[in-house]
Scaffold this active site. Structure first.
Site, PDB file in Angstrom:
ATOM      1  N   ASP A  66       0.192  -1.430   0.088  1.00  0.00           N
ATOM      2  CA  ASP A  66       0.139   0.304   0.302  1.00  0.00           C
ATOM      3  C   ASP A  66       0.836   1.436  -0.388  1.00  0.00           C
ATOM      4  O   ASP A  66       2.051   1.149   0.492  1.00  0.00           O
ATOM      5  CB  ASP A  66      -0.855  -0.068   1.451  1.00  0.00           C
ATOM      6  CG  ASP A  66      -0.576   0.078   2.714  1.00  0.00           C
ATOM      7  OD1 ASP A  66       1.290   0.221   2.416  1.00  0.00           O
ATOM      8  OD2 ASP A  66      -1.311   0.051   3.374  1.00  0.00           O
ATOM      9  N   ASP A  77       1.759   5.545   1.861  1.00  0.00           N
ATOM     10  CA  ASP A  77       0.933   6.068   2.766  1.00  0.00           C
ATOM     11  C   ASP A  77       1.237   7.359   2.434  1.00  0.00           C
ATOM     12  O   ASP A  77       2.672   7.752   1.864  1.00  0.00           O
ATOM     13  CB  ASP A  77       1.159   5.718   4.380  1.00  0.00           C
ATOM     14  CG  ASP A  77       1.083   3.842   4.597  1.00  0.00           C
ATOM     15  OD1 ASP A  77       0.554   3.939   4.093  1.00  0.00           O
ATOM     16  OD2 ASP A  77       2.043   3.702   5.291  1.00  0.00           O
ATOM     17  N   ASP A  86      -3.406   4.921   2.130  1.00  0.00           N
ATOM     18  CA  ASP A  86      -3.814   5.359   3.209  1.00  0.00           C
ATOM     19  C   ASP A  86      -3.383   7.361   3.156  1.00  0.00           C
ATOM     20  O   ASP A  86      -2.051   7.650   2.904  1.00  0.00           O
ATOM     21  CB  ASP A  86      -3.445   5.064   4.461  1.00  0.00           C
ATOM     22  CG  ASP A  86      -3.162   3.888   4.428  1.00  0.00           C
ATOM     23  OD1 ASP A  86      -4.368   3.056   4.061  1.00  0.00           O
ATOM     24  OD2 ASP A  86      -3.399   2.390   5.415  1.00  0.00           O
TER      25      ASP A  86
END
Length: 505
Positions: free
Chosen positions: A342, A344, A429
């Site tokens: 992912d 961030d 995120d």
């Protein structure tokens, strides 16, 4: 038996070998009768040894399963001359000079050539005083004092150069299994051991290499010893083959599914994601539905190039509403990693507080927004694993990608049957931090997770301070310590500054 271990371990290994006696080798034509090879299992492992023996026999070499008087060439991997000599003495062989003691590189060269090659000096295992250069001897461990290695990763500089991956992989498997069982103590024991092993500037090849190191408990040492002698960990292997672990591994790979949900599904009798999808009575959250919908994309690795591309999208969108905002890539990519799962981003605005509504501007197709719960003058949490109180958004972004024309040879009928996908779903995120807390947020969200744990533990145990992603509080002086940069935070704690790419604990 090919090695000596502690009595209890040795007897256990002996019983395993008696129960799992090797199958008789297949019959192959022997082309090279003058060469009789024996491969030492020590530090190699049974599976690899059996594979190499079979390979050599197929190529016409005579390979003995047991050490005998007919053996002419002994081959070892990751063993020095002294280690092989000690092993031979353990087999009641007093005179080892009758054998050619050779490194695995000689065996590899023979397999590539399809015939025996000369036993040149570079292939031989030599005594120290015989070595013409350090290149042909046992590698010298760099000058290193184990007793000076801190138990805190924030006092160690850990890059991505992991010389002990076979150990850290096993530890992380064990830690994850204990996490699935919600056994935090054992999970942390293995995570801390993995962190220390990642720091070492040399490969561990013998038990004395870990003498004096912190975080090396009995469980950890048993696994290290077995990997050194067998080439793999039977405990980690058992975990990988465990049905519960395999189910939890699948379940927790879904966006929005944690250990609690996995436990619930497992108790319902579900074992695979296919069974989860087929279970009509199951009530999935919106996040879990999206996680299953885009599952293949979300479990695939995100490249550095994709992270950069997403960064451009996020910055453009944020600057539409807040032209002066700072958008910083954090997490593994800030620590120098080339791939992740992912991406961030930490967002802050140096000017007036206009960022509270940023995540409500409708920038993403899917997002789960968690509102800020931070209270001014709130002391940092005592829980080193506590989630911070920033406003944040766990999102999935649709990243369009240039189409790779890999189907140029496909027929028009095949193309009609399959829709060409020119985008990828990527986990993103977004964290909104007040500007005055930006340095603490940046430190916390850069990671690694273990580095952050140890930094907070160090602050509490060694400095009587409380640290989290919002602030640093001195309990003795009863004051909050302000910081405009990560360097200032390290200075408050009396620590040498550790660069982001040195925090891969």
């Amino acid at each position: 038996m090919e090695r000596m271990r502690a009595p209890a371990v040795a007897s256990r290994k002996k019983s395993q070998r008696e129960m799992q006696s090797p199958k008789p080798p297949c019959s192959y034509e022997i082309k090279f009768n003058k060469f009789v090879i024996f491969i030492v299992q020590r530090k190699m492992g049974k599976t690899r040894r059996a594979f190499l023996m079979e390979l050599a026999r197929r190529k016409g070499f005579r390979v003995e399963s047991e050490l005998s008087d007919s053996v002419t060439h002994i081959v070892a991997e990751n063993n020095s001359y002294s280690e092989v000599s000690d092993w031979l003495r353990g087999q009641a062989v007093q005179e080892s000079s009758r054998f050619e003691l050779l490194d695995i590189s000689w065996f590899t060269a023979c397999m590539e050539a399809g015939r025996p090659v000369e036993t040149e000096m570079k292939y031989r295992l030599l005594e120290q005083d015989e070595c013409p250069s350090m290149n042909t001897c046992e590698p010298e461990v760099p000058s290193f004092t184990a007793s000076k290695v801190s138990q805190y990763s924030c006092q160690r500089k850990t890059t991505l150069n992991n010389f002990n991956k076979k150990f850290t992989d096993a530890f992380e498997i064990m830690a994850e299994n204990y996490e699935f069982k919600e056994n935090e103590i054992f999970s942390l024991e293995f995570l801390r051991a993995a962190s220390v092993m990642k720091f070492l500037p040399f490969p561990v090849v013998r038990m004395k290499d870990i003498q004096g190191l912190p975080c090396m408990g009995d469980q950890v040492r048993d696994i290290i010893e077995e990997i050194i002698e067998e080439g793999e960990s039977s405990r980690a292997k058992d975990v990988l083959n465990d049905d519960r672990y395999k189910s939890f591994k699948q379940f927790t790979s879904v966006f929005g599914v944690g250990v609690k949900t996995s436990e619930k599904w497992y108790r319902m009798g579900l074992r695979t994601l296919e069974e989860v999808k087929a279970e009509k009575t199951l009530k999935l959250s919106k996040m879990q539905k999206v996680g299953l919908l885009y599952y293949e994309d979300l479990v695939s690795c995100v490249s550095e190039a994709e992270a950069d591309a997403v960064g451009l999208v996020v910055k453009k969108a944020v600057h539409t509403f807040l032209p002066d905002a700072l958008v910083t890539l954090t997490g593994g990519f800030r620590r120098g990693k080339k791939i992740g799962h992912d991406i961030d981003f930490l967002i802050t605005n140096p000017g007036p507080r206009e960022d509270d509504d940023l995540l409500h501007k409708g920038l993403l197709l899917y997002c789960d927004i968690i509102e800020s719960t931070f209270v001014k003058e709130q002391r940092p949490s005592r829980n080193i694993d506590a989630m911070d109180n920033f406003q944040k958004c766990f999102a999935i972004l649709k990243l369009y990608q240039p189409r790779v024309d890999s189907k140029s040879q496909s027929t028009s009928e095949e193309l009609d049957m399959a829709e060409v996908k020119d985008w990828k779903a990527i986990r993103v995120d977004l964290v909104i931090s007040p500007f005055e807390q930006y340095a603490y947020a940046l430190l916390g969200w850069t990671g690694s997770k273990q580095f952050g744990r140890d930094l907070r533990r160090y602050a509490s145990h060694e400095k009587k301070m409380m640290l989290d992603n919002h602030a640093l509080y001195d309990r003795r002086k009863r004051i909050f310590l302000k910081a405009g940069s990560e360097e200032e935070i390290f200075a408050h704690l009396g620590l040498d500054y550790v660069e982001p790419w040195e925090r891969n604990a």
